[in-house]
Structures are given as C-alpha cells and as structure tokens.
Design a protein around this motif. Sequence first.
Motif, PDB file in Angstrom:
ATOM      1  N   ARG A 213       0.869  -1.183   0.000  1.00  0.00           N
ATOM      2  CA  ARG A 213       0.000   0.000   0.000  1.00  0.00           C
ATOM      3  C   ARG A 213       0.902   1.228   0.000  1.00  0.00           C
ATOM      4  N   GLN A 214       0.838   1.986  -1.083  1.00  0.00           N
ATOM      5  CA  GLN A 214       1.721   3.147  -1.241  1.00  0.00           C
ATOM      6  C   GLN A 214       1.146   4.365  -0.539  1.00  0.00           C
ATOM      7  N   GLU A 215       1.964   4.990   0.289  1.00  0.00           N
ATOM      8  CA  GLU A 215       1.540   6.206   0.972  1.00  0.00           C
ATOM      9  C   GLU A 215       1.689   7.404   0.034  1.00  0.00           C
ATOM     10  N   SER A 216       0.899   8.444   0.260  1.00  0.00           N
ATOM     11  CA  SER A 216       0.952   9.632  -0.585  1.00  0.00           C
ATOM     12  C   SER A 216       2.259  10.388  -0.343  1.00  0.00           C
ATOM     13  N   HIS A 217       2.677  11.136  -1.365  1.00  0.00           N
ATOM     14  CA  HIS A 217       3.929  11.901  -1.301  1.00  0.00           C
ATOM     15  C   HIS A 217       3.593  13.383  -1.431  1.00  0.00           C
ATOM     16  N   PRO A 218       4.308  14.261  -0.719  1.00  0.00           N
ATOM     17  CA  PRO A 218       3.968  15.691  -0.771  1.00  0.00           C
ATOM     18  C   PRO A 218       4.248  16.363  -2.119  1.00  0.00           C
ATOM     19  N   LEU A 219       5.113  15.772  -2.949  1.00  0.00           N
ATOM     20  CA  LEU A 219       5.491  16.439  -4.197  1.00  0.00           C
ATOM     21  C   LEU A 219       5.093  15.663  -5.453  1.00  0.00           C
ATOM     22  N   PHE A 220       5.147  14.351  -5.377  1.00  0.00           N
ATOM     23  CA  PHE A 220       4.937  13.548  -6.577  1.00  0.00           C
ATOM     24  C   PHE A 220       3.659  12.710  -6.471  1.00  0.00           C
ATOM     25  N   VAL A 221       3.022  12.520  -7.631  1.00  0.00           N
ATOM     26  CA  VAL A 221       1.922  11.570  -7.767  1.00  0.00           C
ATOM     27  C   VAL A 221       2.372  10.500  -8.751  1.00  0.00           C
ATOM     28  N   ARG A 222       2.208   9.254  -8.366  1.00  0.00           N
ATOM     29  CA  ARG A 222       2.665   8.163  -9.221  1.00  0.00           C
ATOM     30  C   ARG A 222       1.546   7.683 -10.128  1.00  0.00           C
ATOM     31  N   GLN A 223       1.867   7.491 -11.397  1.00  0.00           N
ATOM     32  CA  GLN A 223       0.964   6.874 -12.361  1.00  0.00           C
ATOM     33  C   GLN A 223       1.731   5.778 -13.079  1.00  0.00           C
ATOM     34  N   GLY A 224       1.544   4.535 -12.610  1.00  0.00           N
ATOM     35  CA  GLY A 224       2.321   3.437 -13.176  1.00  0.00           C
ATOM     36  C   GLY A 224       3.788   3.618 -12.839  1.00  0.00           C
ATOM     37  N   SER A 225       4.606   3.769 -13.873  1.00  0.00           N
ATOM     38  CA  SER A 225       6.039   3.999 -13.667  1.00  0.00           C
ATOM     39  C   SER A 225       6.407   5.469 -13.846  1.00  0.00           C
ATOM     40  N   ASP A 226       5.427   6.318 -14.114  1.00  0.00           N
ATOM     41  CA  ASP A 226       5.681   7.751 -14.283  1.00  0.00           C
ATOM     42  C   ASP A 226       5.434   8.505 -12.983  1.00  0.00           C
ATOM     43  N   LEU A 227       6.135   9.621 -12.829  1.00  0.00           N
ATOM     44  CA  LEU A 227       5.936  10.509 -11.689  1.00  0.00           C
ATOM     45  C   LEU A 227       5.410  11.847 -12.191  1.00  0.00           C
TER      46      LEU A 227
END
Length: 313
Positions: A213-227
């Motif tokens: 379960r991936q926690e949220s990041h303050p700067l990046f949003v992950r979409q598959g292998s892209d940031l």
Amino acid sequence: MVSDHYDTLEINRNATDAEIKKAFRRLALKFHPGRNKQTGSTERFSQLGEAYDVLSDPRKKATYDKFGKEGLKGGIPPEFGCTGAWSSKYVYHGNPEKTFREFFGGDNPFADFFTNDARLQFGGLKPGDVKTQDPPMERDLHLTLDDLFNGCTKKVKISRRVINEDGCTSSIRDKILTIAVKPGWKEGTRIIFPKEGDQGPNSIPADIVFIVRQESHPLFVRQGSDLIYKVQITLKMALTGFSVDVQTLDGRLITIPINDIVHPSYNKVVTGAGMPLSQDLSQRGNLIVTFDIVFPKKLSAESKHLIKHALPS
C-alpha cells in the motif's frame, strides 16, 4: 508386550517429574483410541495410563522403584517393617481415559490447537481425511514512495500458533519476517511467505501475504512507472518562459527549461526520470511536469493596453 512402567513411557529410571509428564503427554495423544486405530493402540493406551498413575505419584513411584509391580500390587512384605499407606495394596482403577482426562484437565485434550478461531474436534484427523491448507492471511504493507523508488528492507513481526517440541501442545510465538522491497514495486504487489500461518494437527499452515500500500507523497503523484510533478506558475511565466528545479527521489536536483508557451493542457516530459521498472532496473518511467497557471485577478487599464499591443490579434 511392555511390562516395565519406565519402558512403557520410553524414559529412563532417572527421569524427572517434568520428563514423566512430557512423555505421557506425547504418547497418550499418539496412542489415544480416538486418534489411533491401529491394532494394539488400546492396550498400549491402557499401559500408559497405569504407568503414569504410578510414576507420577511419589509414594507409588518409590514403592515401585524398590519392590517392583509385585510389591506395589501385593503390598510391601511385613518383614520390611512398613505400615499404613506404604504397605497397602495398589490396584489401578483400570480406566486410562480417566487418567488421560485428569492429566489434560478437560474433556478435550486437543483444545490447545486452533485453526481460524475454530476449536478442533476431539480425536484429530480420522482415517482417510486429508489435510487442507487454511486460506491466506493478508496484511497491508505500507510503504513510502521513497521506499518504492530506492528499495529497502522491512522487518515485520507476526504472532502465530506453533506446535511445541513435544508434538502435542501448541503456543503463541513471535517471528520476524524480512521483506526485501525491490525498487519499482507497485501498489498491490503481493509478497507471499508460504506456510507461515498458525500450525495445527489437522491443517496445513496458511500462507501469509503482504500487500503493498503506497503512501501519498507531498510532491509527486505516481501513475504506473511515471511521476507527476505539478508546478504553480504565473501567467507571465506561462507566456514568456522560465525554468523549473526538481529535487528527485534519488537526491538529484535537475533544472528543466520551459521555453514553450504553457497552455492549460501543456506538460513537460523528462524521459527516464520516473520510477525504476522492477523487472528491469536499468529502465525508468518518465517525469511529467504539469502546470497550474495562476491568472491575475485584475489588470490596470495601462496593462490591458500593453497586452493588446503585445499579443497578436
């Protein structure tokens, strides 16, 4: 046919009280008629009951050690000068099931074993039964985006029921499971530890499954292998150009020049600056920079005049 009580319990004559109890526990469960249908198990079970009844009682044991079965059953001869209980005749009550239940302190000697919070039926597996594996036990494994970008090692403590060394009883014990997090793992990745669940005589331990379960990041949003990295800019910047500094998850600071006019659907793609691919760590996804254009709330008449003349019609 085994005649000596020590041989019956498979112990030596110097066995301690704890060793006598442990031996009876192991063998009584093994030869109990409710579990063991082999020829001779009922007779062996009866022998075990009598052997334990004698050797677990200090006075009976002392008499047996000195005078044997005959002295115990016939009473100590008068010439030895013994009176009272020590010289009285011993007769086993002949009910090994009674000895068995008194030893375990209840009607169900197998109550120490649980599977899926259900108490096992007395008697264990019956002939022809096949052990089945319990359903997987799933637990969430919360990881930061940095953990999933760089990889890491996580140690997780679990508590489970295990069979003790005597092969008959069980207890709750803790165990540390080590998870080697591979760079690039995605949300929902399943890490399986085969047969690490509760142990029981009638079932195969369940697999323990950890789900990423991936926690949220303050700067990046992950979409598959892209940031995805969002930048807020002014209208002036959108029209005239600027540069963006991005601190990447591997600690680099990259400067991205933006020379195009930034419109609402515009984004800037930096190839190979995204998440690593777990199946090929030499490859990475992309860093995609998106923009939030902040329009001015109002303009002066002079500013409007200048914009009209600066922009094509």
